[in-house]
Write a protein that holds these residues in place. Structure first.
Motif, short mmCIF file in Angstrom:
data_model
loop_
_atom_site.label_atom_id
_atom_site.label_comp_id
_atom_site.label_asym_id
_atom_site.label_seq_id
_atom_site.Cartn_x
_atom_site.Cartn_y
_atom_site.Cartn_z
N ILE A 234 37.72 40.20 -110.58
CA ILE A 234 38.73 39.16 -110.33
C ILE A 234 40.00 39.63 -111.05
O ILE A 234 40.04 39.68 -112.28
CB ILE A 234 38.26 37.79 -110.83
N MET A 235 41.00 39.99 -110.28
CA MET A 235 42.21 40.60 -110.81
C MET A 235 43.32 39.57 -110.94
O MET A 235 43.46 38.67 -110.12
CB MET A 235 42.68 41.73 -109.87
N ASP A 236 44.09 39.72 -112.01
CA ASP A 236 45.31 38.94 -112.22
C ASP A 236 46.48 39.81 -111.80
O ASP A 236 46.84 40.77 -112.49
CB ASP A 236 45.42 38.51 -113.68
N LEU A 237 47.07 39.49 -110.63
CA LEU A 237 48.14 40.33 -110.10
C LEU A 237 49.41 40.27 -110.93
O LEU A 237 50.20 41.22 -110.91
CB LEU A 237 48.45 39.92 -108.65
N SER A 238 49.61 39.20 -111.65
CA SER A 238 50.82 39.11 -112.48
C SER A 238 50.76 40.10 -113.64
O SER A 238 51.77 40.66 -114.05
CB SER A 238 51.00 37.69 -113.01
N LYS A 239 49.55 40.34 -114.18
CA LYS A 239 49.38 41.29 -115.27
C LYS A 239 48.84 42.63 -114.81
O LYS A 239 48.78 43.58 -115.59
CB LYS A 239 48.44 40.71 -116.32
N ASP A 240 48.39 42.70 -113.54
CA ASP A 240 47.84 43.92 -112.95
C ASP A 240 46.67 44.44 -113.78
O ASP A 240 46.60 45.62 -114.14
CB ASP A 240 48.92 45.01 -112.83
N GLU A 241 45.73 43.56 -114.09
CA GLU A 241 44.54 43.94 -114.83
C GLU A 241 43.40 43.03 -114.42
O GLU A 241 43.60 41.93 -113.90
CB GLU A 241 44.77 43.86 -116.34
N ALA A 242 42.18 43.54 -114.67
CA ALA A 242 40.98 42.77 -114.32
C ALA A 242 40.64 41.84 -115.48
O ALA A 242 40.48 42.27 -116.62
CB ALA A 242 39.81 43.71 -114.04
N ILE A 243 40.56 40.55 -115.16
CA ILE A 243 40.23 39.58 -116.20
C ILE A 243 38.73 39.32 -116.27
O ILE A 243 38.19 39.01 -117.32
CB ILE A 243 41.00 38.27 -115.97
#
Length: 665
Positions: A267-276
């Motif tokens: 599940i990726m956070d596109l605002s931070k460009d990392e997998a949470i």
């Protein structure tokens, strides 16, 4: 030419006085060296047997005995007692001989010295000894070479025999180990014999799979040369488990299954460009933790990894097939399948990514800092297992005129006649596909995580009152619930707020008291605003209960005023109370700064009669002071703000109790 030939001297000589010992292949002869004079004499002396009786003497003795017998017979005739005399004479001779033997064989006297005893004893009897040859001069170097050659030949014979024994023993043990390893392989994997080959299968067809890849492998017996040779893939496996025992069995798997594979759900956070959040689905992890041990042979590791690759590919193939056919319902963006990656946005700026990972060198590892989604990992395996079970166990028609493939519940629930297509469409609606379940679980997990984060922020931000959350264990993959309890320390029996939070994939449902329900969106801001209003409402309700207990009267309650003094301030509620005699009134307002905590503002108002009693000492001195009419004395006077930090108490309710008590008494 004369008749008599001239005399010619001819030299006659024996061919060889010595004997031939050996004739080599090239014609050379090896002779035995002739004996010297002393050696010849010694040899001749050794040939003489001095203990043997001569034949002539034997014949003479025979003649003598015969003549003596005749003479004895003749004498016997002359002397009648001559026979007895002869016997007595022979007995005396034998006794003398026996006496001599005893005298020689008797023990030596103790008082005679050893040297005299040996010298005296040596003259008592005579010994025969063979003539000894003269010792030949020893040749040390020749003896050394001869011994070395003899020992070398003997050692070669012994070593060759030992090698043959070891080889025979190893062959027998190798045969036994091969059959025992083959038995272990048959106990763990499906194998069959086809002609002269032993073939096996890694697929899940016996469990109900319909994947195209057969996953076949071949079992080969290792030779002595191949026992120590390993390719790169097998060397990587031995590095992971260094204490792998050697085995005479080798398995040959197709090249596309030789490697390490896993299915990654992120599940990726596109605002931070990392997998949470992420999870890695792999059969090898489950097999290693449950069934595997460090003593498993190399062929078992190879087959486990190959089956894991086949499992991941089958699951990803089913997900990608359904993702292509799936309509974009419940997602913020359409589902995109590119290569080995499936992506879609479940919420704005929140992306679900499913990726098939494969490596031939080393296994894929998850970042330990990322949170793991265990529910999705288990649910995908259960979905695949349920799909296999449905394909393998088909419900038979009962009665025989019913449609094939319907369950007992569907047959009993049918009221009107339905066609097979209608029943199949109903069955498809009731059963969700893999992609639907995956998206639903991902959304539920994300919403649940948002609720958890909001409750955690709320409990950290508002130390007063205490916020407790208890998550229920009776939850599913798509729905969960939590009980939120708010209470003040030391005043739990006074008032307590409790709400039930039901988390769903698309909304958050809140059950309040008196069976009232509230549906919120999945936006964290809405949930945070509701929790802040809940905390403010709890504080106001606690003040109401406390004021009634202390004898105050409730004048006005406004749980949601919404408007504040400035646009940056939100009024979360207000309460107006007064004492029983109406002399004092207290107004409490809960305000929230945008991005800040809740602030409590308290004002106290006394009546004009109280102000008059306070100013009686100075009103006659002030000529400008004019007394008001008596009818205005019960009305309230000026509102004074309470210095809230100076009040005694640990939290808001305790300070409120101190204030109300001090104002009344």
């Amino acid at each position: 030419m004369s008749g008599n030939p001239p005399p010619i001297k001819i030299s006659l000589q024996s061919l060889s006085d010595t004997k031939i010992q050996e004739i080599a292949y090239d014609g050379r002869e090896t002779f035995i060296q002739p004996l010297s004079m002393s050696e010849s004499l010694t040899d001749l002396a050794n040939r003489i047997d001095f203990l043997a009786e001569n034949e002539d003497e034997e014949t003479q003795t025979d003649d003598a005995t015969s003549t003596s017998v005749d003479e004895a017979q003749y004498q016997a005739k002359q002397w009648p007692w001559e026979n007895i005399r002869t016997q007595i004479q022979r007995s005396v001779i034998e006794m003398n001989v026996l006496t001599d033997v005893l005298s020689i064989a008797q023990n030596k006297p103790t008082n005679v010295p050893k040297e005299t005893a040996e010298s005296s004893d040596s003259n008592r009897y005579m010994m025969y000894d063979f003539a000894s040859k003269e010792a030949e001069p020893s040749k040390q170097s020749l003896q050394m070479i001869t011994k070395k050659r003899c020992l070398g030949a003997a050692s070669k014979i012994l070593l060759s025999g030992a090698d043959r024994l070891n080889k025979a023993k190893s062959e027998s043990s190798f045969q036994n180990t091969y059959h025992s390893e083959l038995l272990k392989l048959r106990q763990r994997w499906r194998v069959r014999r086809v002609g002269e080959k032993i073939l096996g299968e890694l697929s899940f067809r016996t469990a109900g799979s319909d994947y195209w890849h057969m996953g076949s492998f071949e079992v080969i017996k290792k030779s002595d040369e191949d026992s120590d040779t390993l390719d790169d893939y097998e060397q990587n496996l031995t590095k992971l488990t260094p204490n792998v025992p050697k085995s005479p069995i080798k398995v040959v798997v197709s090249s596309d299954l030789r490697g390490f594979s896993s299915l990654s759900v992120q599940i990726m956070d596109l605002s931070k460009d990392e997998a949470i959040k992420s999870c890695t689905l792999s059969l090898s992890d489950i097999e290693n933790s449950a069934m595997s041990s460090a003593n498993d042979p190399l062929w078992h590791r190879v087959l486990c990894n190959a089956q894991n690759v086949l499992f991941c590919r089958e699951l990803f193939a089913r997900l990608s097939k359904e993702a292509v056919q799936q309509k974009t319902l419940g997602t913020a963006s359409p589902i995109v399948v590119i290569g080995d990656t499936i992506t879609t946005n479940i919420f704005p700026k929140i992306q679900l990514r499913v990726q098939l990972l494969f490596s031939k060198t080393h296994p894929t590892k998850r970042n330990p800092r990322q949170a793991s989604i265990f529910s999705i990992q288990n649910a995908l395996m259960h979905l695949l297992l349920r799909y296999f079970s449905k394909r393998l166990h088909i419900s038979p028609p009962h009665p025989t005129t019913a449609a094939l493939g319907l369950t007992t519940q569907m047959r009993h629930a049918a009221v009107h006649h339905n066609s097979l297509n209608q029943l199949a469409a109903t069955a498809k609606k009731t059963t969700l596909s893999f992609v639907d379940v995956l998206i639903t679980m991902s959304k539920h997990y994300e919403v649940r995580q948002r609720v958890c984060d909001t409750i955690k922020v709320l409990s950290n931000e508002f130390s007063d009152p205490d916020v407790l959350a208890h998550w229920s264990l009776a939850s599913s993959k798509t729905e969960s619930s939590a009980r939120l309890t708010i209470a003040n320390s030391g005043f739990e029996s006074c008032y307590r707020s409790a709400v039930q939070v039901i988390v769903k994939p698309d909304c958050i449902k809140i059950l309040q008291r008196d069976a009232r329900s509230l549906t919120l969106s999945v936006d964290p801001t809405d949930l945070h605003n509701y929790f802040v209003s809940l905390v403010a409402s709890h504080q106001l309700m606690t003040v109401q209960v406390l004021s009634r207990t202390l004898g105050w009267t409730m004048l006005h309650v406004s749980p949601h005023s919404s408007l504040g003094l400035t646009p940056d301030i939100k009024n979360r509620g207000s309460v107006l109370i007064s004492s029983n005699n109406g002399a004092v009134s207290v107004a409490i307002a809960c305000n929230e700064m945008i991005g800040g905590p809740i602030q409590y503002t308290t004002h106290v108002q006394y009546t004009k009669a109280h102000d008059r009693s306070q100013l009686e000492g100075t009103m006659y001195d002030d000529p400008d002071f004019s007394l008001e009419s008596e009818k205005y004395l019960p009305l309230g006077g000026v509102w004074m703000k309470v210095n809230w930090p100076q009040l005694h108490g640990r939290h808001f309710i305790q300070k409120m109790e101190t204030l109300l008590t001090s104002l009344v008494y």
